[in-house]
Design an enzyme around this catalytic site. Structure first.
Site, PDB file in Angstrom:
ATOM      1  N   GLY A 103      -8.865   6.226   2.195  1.00  0.00           N
ATOM      2  CA  GLY A 103      -9.381   7.156   3.188  1.00  0.00           C
ATOM      3  C   GLY A 103     -10.861   6.967   3.444  1.00  0.00           C
ATOM      4  O   GLY A 103     -11.655   7.905   3.348  1.00  0.00           O
ATOM      5  N   GLY A 104     -11.264   5.751   3.804  1.00  0.00           N
ATOM      6  CA  GLY A 104     -12.676   5.471   4.002  1.00  0.00           C
ATOM      7  C   GLY A 104     -13.217   5.818   5.377  1.00  0.00           C
ATOM      8  O   GLY A 104     -14.435   5.901   5.559  1.00  0.00           O
ATOM      9  N   HIS A 118      -7.286  10.421   4.061  1.00  0.00           N
ATOM     10  CA  HIS A 118      -6.690   9.478   4.999  1.00  0.00           C
ATOM     11  C   HIS A 118      -6.934   9.952   6.435  1.00  0.00           C
ATOM     12  O   HIS A 118      -7.017  11.147   6.697  1.00  0.00           O
ATOM     13  CB  HIS A 118      -5.173   9.384   4.780  1.00  0.00           C
ATOM     14  CG  HIS A 118      -4.800   8.746   3.486  1.00  0.00           C
ATOM     15  ND1 HIS A 118      -4.072   9.405   2.516  1.00  0.00           N
ATOM     16  CD2 HIS A 118      -5.043   7.516   2.987  1.00  0.00           C
ATOM     17  CE1 HIS A 118      -3.886   8.603   1.489  1.00  0.00           C
ATOM     18  NE2 HIS A 118      -4.469   7.452   1.746  1.00  0.00           N
ATOM     19  N   ASP A 137       0.836  -1.196   0.000  1.00  0.00           N
ATOM     20  CA  ASP A 137       0.000   0.000   0.000  1.00  0.00           C
ATOM     21  C   ASP A 137       0.874   1.251   0.000  1.00  0.00           C
ATOM     22  O   ASP A 137       1.809   1.370   0.795  1.00  0.00           O
ATOM     23  CB  ASP A 137      -0.900  -0.026   1.244  1.00  0.00           C
ATOM     24  CG  ASP A 137      -1.918   1.088   1.262  1.00  0.00           C
ATOM     25  OD1 ASP A 137      -2.392   1.469   0.170  1.00  0.00           O
ATOM     26  OD2 ASP A 137      -2.253   1.577   2.356  1.00  0.00           O
ATOM     27  N   HIS A 138       0.573   2.170  -0.887  1.00  0.00           N
ATOM     28  CA  HIS A 138       1.309   3.434  -1.005  1.00  0.00           C
ATOM     29  C   HIS A 138       2.818   3.202  -1.096  1.00  0.00           C
ATOM     30  O   HIS A 138       3.599   3.792  -0.349  1.00  0.00           O
ATOM     31  CB  HIS A 138       0.973   4.368   0.155  1.00  0.00           C
ATOM     32  CG  HIS A 138      -0.398   4.951   0.054  1.00  0.00           C
ATOM     33  ND1 HIS A 138      -0.696   6.035  -0.737  1.00  0.00           N
ATOM     34  CD2 HIS A 138      -1.565   4.576   0.624  1.00  0.00           C
ATOM     35  CE1 HIS A 138      -1.987   6.310  -0.651  1.00  0.00           C
ATOM     36  NE2 HIS A 138      -2.540   5.420   0.163  1.00  0.00           N
TER      37      HIS A 138
END
Length: 292
Positions: A210-211, A181, A82-83
């Site tokens: 960013g949920g 985020h 991730d990222h």
């Protein structure tokens, strides 16, 4: 059931209009909690390992543990970097058995984002590893700040999206439509018209980072409009911290010989419950059987 790449796990989700949760694996307790939720809910899962966490957690060791669990699971599993920000970390992830790479070039100029993302795609293709790119900039700080907010000036450009996907060859696209985020500062307001336009102009699954802070209605509308993967971490972390805080004040528990183990089992249960809640919202419950 199967240890598969991102393109495979999202194809079914996109076709059947549900989203697969991408939950961050930061230690064995979180990993165990995520797998427990997946097994209980018969849900496909994506285990995220964020490059930013590599300063605290060893990437190779975490990958080995996730792969160990995945090979024994009865649900589809994807292990995703991730990222990813550097080619060195991407190469380490590939060598460690990751089946998906999310390369984040959103901090770069558009042309440099295209170039570097395309290079990552070329690097991964031989290993049949999927690549997720990001266009636009999701609000907040992936590096550790708790609160975040979105900047409309950095939303994903609809006209650029098709060009980006065609020139890079990514298998999925993370978009910025008002999401952020961390714990959202204020009330999130997603740009659904932009999301709809993006879904119409690209043929790869779309991803929402960013949920945390979004309502159930927001999540479900985003999925209806084309979101097939949703990253979720802050809510899990907050559930774990609340549990630790309350249990540390429990004097009866503190007198037990296995205090720490009991404490961490409570953390696992809290994280598992939070993940289960999100699976229900994302519509991924009982979807494991949709995968061959």
């Amino acid at each position: 059931m199967s240890f598969i790449n991102l393109a495979e796990i999202l194809k079914t989700a996109k076709n059947e209009q549900f989203a697969v949760g991408a939950f961050n694996a930061i230690d064995n307790h979180f990993v165990d909690a995520i797998f427990a939720a997946a097994q209980q809910n018969r849900s496909p899962i994506i285990l995220n390992f964020a490059e930013v966490h590599s300063r605290l957690v060893n990437l190779e060791e975490m990958a080995e543990y996730v792969i160990f669990k995945a090979r024994r699971a009865e649900v589809p599993v994807t292990l995703n970097l991730d990222h990813g920000l550097t080619f060195d970390t991407v190469k380490r992830a590939l060598a460690s058995g990751f089946t998906s790479i999310m390369f984040d070039g959103s901090h770069l100029s558009y042309e440099e984002n295209v170039r570097q993302t395309a290079d990552v795609v070329a690097l991964c293709r031989g290993s049949k590893v999927s690549v997720e790119g990001e266009l636009g900039a999701v609000g907040g700080d992936e590096g550790g700040a708790l609160d975040g907010a979105a900047d409309t000036a950095l939303y994903t450009d609809v006209e650029q999206a098709n060009d980006f996907v065609s020139r890079t060859g990514v298998d999925a696209l993370a978009v910025a439509i008002g999401n952020s985020h961390g714990r959202y500062h204020g009330v999130p307001k997603l740009d659904f018209s932009r999301l709809d336009a993006l879904a119409q102009c690209v043929d790869v699954p779309l991803v929402l980072h960013g949920g945390s802070g979004l309502s159930t209605a927001d999540f479900r509308k985003a999925i209806q409009l084309g979101i097939a993967k949703i990253n979720f971490y802050t809510g899990m972390s907050q559930a774990a911290l609340r549990t630790l805080e309350s249990r540390l004040l429990n004097t009866e528990l503190s007198q037990k010989y296995d205090h720490y183990l009991l404490l961490m089992k409570d953390v696992e249960h809290a994280v598992c419950a939070t993940v289960t809640e999100q699976m229900a919202i994302f519509g991924s419950q009982n979807k494991a059987g949709r995968y061959a």
